[in-house]
Design a protein around this motif. Structure first.
Motif, PDB file in Angstrom:
ATOM      1  N   LEU A 124      42.933  61.511  36.742  1.00 56.75           N
ATOM      2  CA  LEU A 124      42.827  61.555  35.282  1.00 56.75           C
ATOM      3  C   LEU A 124      44.192  61.777  34.632  1.00 56.75           C
ATOM      4  CD1 LEU A 124      39.520  63.515  34.502  1.00 56.75           C
ATOM      5  CD2 LEU A 124      40.002  61.080  34.209  1.00 56.75           C
ATOM      6  N   ALA A 128      45.923  59.129  32.113  1.00 57.41           N
ATOM      7  CA  ALA A 128      46.368  59.522  30.775  1.00 57.41           C
ATOM      8  C   ALA A 128      47.851  59.209  30.576  1.00 57.41           C
ATOM      9  CB  ALA A 128      46.113  61.016  30.568  1.00 57.41           C
ATOM     10  N   LEU A 236      40.400  64.866  29.749  1.00 57.68           N
ATOM     11  CA  LEU A 236      41.189  63.635  29.653  1.00 57.68           C
ATOM     12  C   LEU A 236      41.762  63.477  28.250  1.00 57.68           C
ATOM     13  CD1 LEU A 236      42.211  60.878  30.676  1.00 57.68           C
ATOM     14  CD2 LEU A 236      39.969  59.930  30.022  1.00 57.68           C
TER      15      LEU A 236
END
Length: 326
Positions: A124, A128, A236
């Motif tokens: 994650l 990102a 996230l």
């Protein structure tokens, strides 16, 4: 018959006199009988209509200016008793802003570490980080070295996450009958702070019509995308904002370098920036960019901190929110 007519006339005169007393402008008529049996009328008016007057052009201009000034300084009265009290600065002058109050202004913490970076390790985090880097490419291509316009666009996006996150936490608090740990206020403070960045930038940069259209498009897409992302994975969403703020620090550093090198004129700071960040009266654009960059670094830390809380399997309310941490 004559008596009936005389009586009707007397009543009419009495009614007429009573009606005249009720009028705005009354006429008092006195009948005086002279010594020789003659009579004369004296009429006294309670109000006399003014005669025609002439007004010069200069007098008309003065009256118009006074009326305009009174309209600008007039306080709107309300049946509901809602009115803004008169607020003054520390030097005694009138407070000119309605968008923020003196107790909301502050001095930016310039001692914050600008080099901090969250190294992406898990999937994650990497997702990102690469998403933010990908979003930066079209922005750099479009604005190139127009740092003022770039900063303006950046603030229209940066002010969205705090509002979305605060709104969703607010609704969650209502649904589950639980406290937020102060995070609703912290995120809304972030959104308001970013909006004040934008209000400052538009005093320095006047957006063109196509840039305004771009703002509408980007804000519409980003708001809905971030709203969905926060619903699906708050960790996230906060990590994305943390990396966005890292890019903001980098962009403002470039902007600052252009100012110090003389490539961009170091103009006088806008009045709204001087009051909001409690800057000196002779503050310049360099001072404004410096405090905005410090704010962005603080937002970077708050959002990475929020993401770390979620990655540890906890809720934001389990950790006290950094309220007032700009």
């Amino acid at each position: 018959m004559n008596r009936f007519v005389a009586r009707s006339l007397m009543r009419g005169l009495i009614d007429g006199c009573e009606h005249s007393r009720r009028g705005i402008s009354t006429v008092r008529e006195h009948q005086s009988v002279g010594a020789l049996g003659g009579f004369y009328w004296t009429r006294a008016m309670s109000s006399v209509a003014p005669g025609p007057t002439t007004t010069t052009v200069s007098e008309k201009k003065e009256k118009g200016a006074e009326a305009k000034k009174s309209d600008e300084t007039a306080v709107v009265s309300s049946y509901w008793g809602v009115s803004r009290p008169r607020i003054k600065r520390e030097d005694g002058t009138e407070w000119p802003w309605n968008c923020f109050m003196p107790w909301e202004s502050y001095k930016a913490d310039l001692s914050i570490d600008l080099q901090k970076h969250h190294v992406p390790k898990v999937f994650l985090d990497k997702f990102a980080y690469r998403t933010v880097k990908l979003l930066r490419i079209p922005m750099d291509m479009f604005f190139k070295r127009r740092y003022g316009c770039h900063a303006m666009m950046l603030e229209t996006v940066a002010a969205v996450p705090g509002m979305v996150g605060g709104m969703l936490l607010h609704l969650r608090s209502l649904r589950k009958f639980e406290h937020s740990g102060g995070w609703i206020k912290a995120l809304l403070e972030e959104a308001e702070n970013e909006r004040m960045h934008l209000m400052t930038m538009i005093e320095l940069v006047k957006p063109k019509w196509y840039e305004r259209l771009l703002v509408l498009a980007v804000q519409g897409v980003f708001f809905n995308a971030y709203f969905i992302a926060y619903l699906l994975s708050p960790k996230l969403a906060h990590r994305i904002v943390g990396y966005l703020e890292e890019e903001a620090v980098y962009s403002y550093t470039e902007y600052l370098n252009e100012i110090t090198s003389g490539a961009i004129e170091n103009v006088q700071a806008p009045a709204i920036a001087i009051d909001y960040w409690k800057l000196p009266k002779d503050a310049t654009l360099e001072d404004v960019v410096t405090v905005i960059r410090a704010d962005e670094a603080h937002h970077r830390d708050v959002n990475h901190f929020a993401a770390d809380i979620h990655f540890q399997g906890k809720e934001l309310r389990d950790s006290p929110a950094p309220v007032g941490y700009h």
